[in-house]
Design an enzyme around this catalytic site. Structure first.
Site, mmCIF file in Angstrom:
data_model
loop_
_atom_site.group_PDB
_atom_site.id
_atom_site.type_symbol
_atom_site.label_atom_id
_atom_site.label_comp_id
_atom_site.label_asym_id
_atom_site.label_seq_id
_atom_site.Cartn_x
_atom_site.Cartn_y
_atom_site.Cartn_z
ATOM 1 N N ASP A 294 4.318 -5.178 2.125
ATOM 2 C CA ASP A 294 4.079 -5.454 0.720
ATOM 3 C C ASP A 294 4.838 -6.674 0.212
ATOM 4 O O ASP A 294 4.389 -7.337 -0.728
ATOM 5 C CB ASP A 294 4.425 -4.230 -0.121
ATOM 6 N N GLY A 376 -1.434 -2.360 -5.409
ATOM 7 C CA GLY A 376 -2.556 -1.534 -5.002
ATOM 8 C C GLY A 376 -2.429 -0.136 -5.577
ATOM 9 O O GLY A 376 -2.332 0.064 -6.791
ATOM 10 N N TYR A 378 0.078 2.114 -4.843
ATOM 11 C CA TYR A 378 1.452 2.587 -5.033
ATOM 12 C C TYR A 378 2.171 1.795 -6.126
ATOM 13 O O TYR A 378 1.805 0.660 -6.441
ATOM 14 C CB TYR A 378 2.247 2.474 -3.731
ATOM 15 N N HIS A 585 6.227 9.988 5.040
ATOM 16 C CA HIS A 585 5.475 10.729 4.023
ATOM 17 C C HIS A 585 4.331 11.512 4.658
ATOM 18 O O HIS A 585 3.363 10.930 5.145
ATOM 19 C CB HIS A 585 4.926 9.746 2.981
#
Length: 644
Positions: A294, A376, A378, A585
């Site tokens: 990112d 995006g 998140y 996650h």
């Protein structure tokens, strides 16, 4: 606002005037044309020794340019003081990778897809109207079994159905198909149409009052400081209690902290989150490539939120704007990008003594410096905390919407009927340019070690502290180990405290998993920084990003794995500490339709840096905030008005 006329420090935050000047210089030099866009813009900070010596006044900025018609790109440094191009070079996309993906390219992706017969045929096969499809273009990665990719600027795109204008399309992934798009040629290279899956019908409209349900009966919480804030900010310099530091901001790292010191003693020259990668675990033919950097691929801080009082920040807030450049090189100011405020943090220290009758309590508080950015699906918050006792903490908050699929199964959780959320990780790299009481620093790995029962330990209760000095870069690639309480002490090799111990700060990791992908995988090569919790390197001002300067479509091996080949000494040297931390996650149904904040981070805690508790001089709470003498009224007991 800092301008060219009143700038006072080499590390001052970027001004609109400076962004404009850079653009004018590039125009005059012929480097900007009709099809040329900015993909990266940030201050080119002077070398550390220049700044520490009081120099480095020449303001320079680094710009990465992309000709969107040809795919050619350049790496350029401009001086705004001399109004000149200092350096320029053409980027080799095959060996170095591509510049980041920019807004201009996001904007035309749906037109490109809807002009592709293969894309339209895949949607028709599913009975989906193309006008209802929202395209999500994503970084393509680098894979040797796709020989057409190296040197070409490509993305891969998924489709999500949007049933009406206010409908969140993340709830309706169109699974089993993906398009490979040539951004320069503005064409679809191929559509992988692997299987038809039913589009989930669940709602993801978390902002719909009918979805939210009746509001809870919660009374307001108000945070006030009747006498005002305890901190001051002037030209980016922050002073609070014993703390003194500077703040900065750029579109790749977001918030940066500089020249952090406590009571006049330096601790860290520069601290930032220099990279993050989000690798996904679904190996299916349409999803195996999902690995997003990112910071390096999207310049995620360019999308930073303008924060709102009472929503993002609570209390007596000071906001700071941040200035970046848009795709055309014009200045864009993000209002209220950085939030600063104080928070109460419970008890700092306390004791009620059985011998003397002493009863003393002090409240802990922390200075919070933060920003939030959506990228995006998140949203990420980055919160730096400075505490009264000399502790520094970074807390990263992940929220927003989990990336969805239409295929719950072995590598995804079913979070709503028919809706999957693939397993993934969020791995961050903190770059900590340490100056613990100076630049002669070293790192010691400190952990608990059991002592076998026997001579000297007849009852088996003993355990020791094991200390390992990391001497070279080859030694200084370490894993965390929660079972032994492993921490890393950054110590000064030339200075000791009053007890003869080296002054230092201890890095306390959370000890969560690092990169889980196979060692032979593409993402392991491209995100090697994420395979170790700790790296220590010799300082080099050009070594800024742990996965390399150009992460997008980089073939791998750049950044930390390349730099440490020099195997420089790191014992008693000017060093940089890189710490990988993050979340693994496995999404839950409770993460849908919007994910409650999940937390990760690390702590830097003084260890021998001070001769005693540095927070003894914190004043006791005054007025009606604390009752220390004769206060025998328990909960529910009557108080006289003068009791407070």
């Amino acid at each position: 606002m800092t301008t060219l006329e009143n700038r006072t420090h080499a590390l001052a935050m970027t001004s609109e005037a400076e962004v404009t000047t850079v653009r004018e210089v590039l125009l005059d030099s012929g480097l900007l044309g009709e099809n040329v866009r900015y993909t990266f813009f940030a201050p080119e900070e002077p070398a550390k020794d220049e700044v520490l010596a009081g120099g480095g006044a020449d303001r320079r900025f680094r710009v990465v340019l992309l000709d969107i018609a040809t795919g050619t790109s350049w790496d350029v440094v401009v001086s705004t003081d001399s109004r000149s191009v200092v350096t320029q070079r053409r980027i080799d996309p095959v060996t170095e990778g591509q510049p980041p993906i920019i807004d201009t390219e996001f904007e035309f992706i749906e037109d490109v897809l809807n002009s592709s017969p293969e894309w339209l045929a895949a949607l028709e096969r599913r009975g989906i109207d193309p006008t209802t499809v929202r395209a999500v273009p994503l970084s393509a990665g680098a894979f040797t079994d796709y020989p057409e990719t190296p040197g070409r600027r490509v993305v891969r795109a998924f489709g999500f159905r949007q049933d009406h204008e206010k409908d969140h399309p993340w709830a309706h992934p169109i699974d089993g198909m993906v398009a490979y798009v040539d951004l320069t040629g503005r064409r679809v290279d191929r559509v992988v149409d692997e299987a038809v899956h039913e589009v989930p019908a669940t709602s993801g409209n978390f902002d719909d009052p009918q979805v939210q349900g009746a509001p809870l009966d919660l009374k307001p919480i108000e945070i006030t400081q009747p006498e005002g804030r305890s901190f001051t900010v002037e030209d980016g310099r922050v002073r609070w209690g014993n703390w003194d530091l500077r703040i900065g901001f750029n579109e790749r790292e977001g918030l940066t902290l500089h020249q952090i010191s406590f009571d006049g003693r330096p601790i860290c020259y520069r601290a930032s989150v220099a990279e993050m990668v989000v690798p996904y675990a679904d190996p299916s033919p349409v999803r195996f490539w999902q690995n997003y950097f990112d910071c390096g691929e999207y310049m995620f801080a360019r999308y930073a939120d303008s924060l709102q009082l009472g929503c993002d920040c609570l209390g007596d807030i000071l906001y700071t704007d941040a200035v970046i450049a848009d795709d055309l090189g014009n200045p864009r100011t993000i209002e209220n990008a950085i939030c600063m405020h104080e928070e109460d943090y419970g008890v700092l220290w306390k004791h009620s003594d059985m011998f003397t009758g002493a009863r003393e309590t002090r409240r802990q508080r922390r200075l919070v410096i933060s920003f939030f950015t959506p990228i995006g699906n998140y949203d990420y918050g980055f919160y730096w905390y400075l505490y009264l006792d000399g502790t520094i903490e970074l807390e990263c908050k992940a929220t927003g919407i989990v990336f969805t699929s239409g295929t719950p199964g072995e590598y995804a959780t079913e979070i709503a009927p028919g809706l999957g959320a693939p397993f993934h990780q969020h791995l961050f790299s903190a770059r900590l340019d340490m100056t613990v009481d100076g630049t002669a620093n070293a790192v010691e790995e400190v952990e608990a070690a059991r002592v076998p029962m026997g001579e000297g330990n007849p009852y088996g209760n003993a355990f020791r502290r094991k200390v390992t000095r990391l001497s070279r870069e080859s030694d200084a690639q370490r894993d965390a180990n929660a079972s032994t309480g492993r921490v890393w002490h950054i110590v000064n090799t030339e200075k000791t405290n009053a007890l003869g111990q080296p002054v230092g700060y201890a890095l306390h990791p959370l000890g969560q998993p690092t990169l889980l992908a196979d060692e032979a995988s593409s993402i392991h090569s491209r995100a090697t920084f994420a395979t170790k919790a700790l790296w220590v390197t010799g300082y080099d001002k050009d070594e800024r990003y742990p996965a390399g300067d150009f992460v997008n479509q980089n073939p791998g091996g750049a950044g930390l794995p390349a730099w440490v080949q020099a195997d420089r000494p790191v014992d008693g040297e000017d060093i940089v500490v890189w710490h990988t931390f993050g979340l693994t996650h496995f999404p839950r149904p409770e993460d849908w339709p919007i994910m409650p904040v999940d937390y990760t981070g690390f702590v830097l805690k003084p260890s021998g840096f001070f001769d005693r508790n540095p927070a003894l001089n914190v004043p006791a709470s005054s007025g009606g905030h604390c009752h220390t003498e004769g206060d025998v009224h328990g909960p529910g007991k009557d108080r006289r008005p003068e009791d407070g």
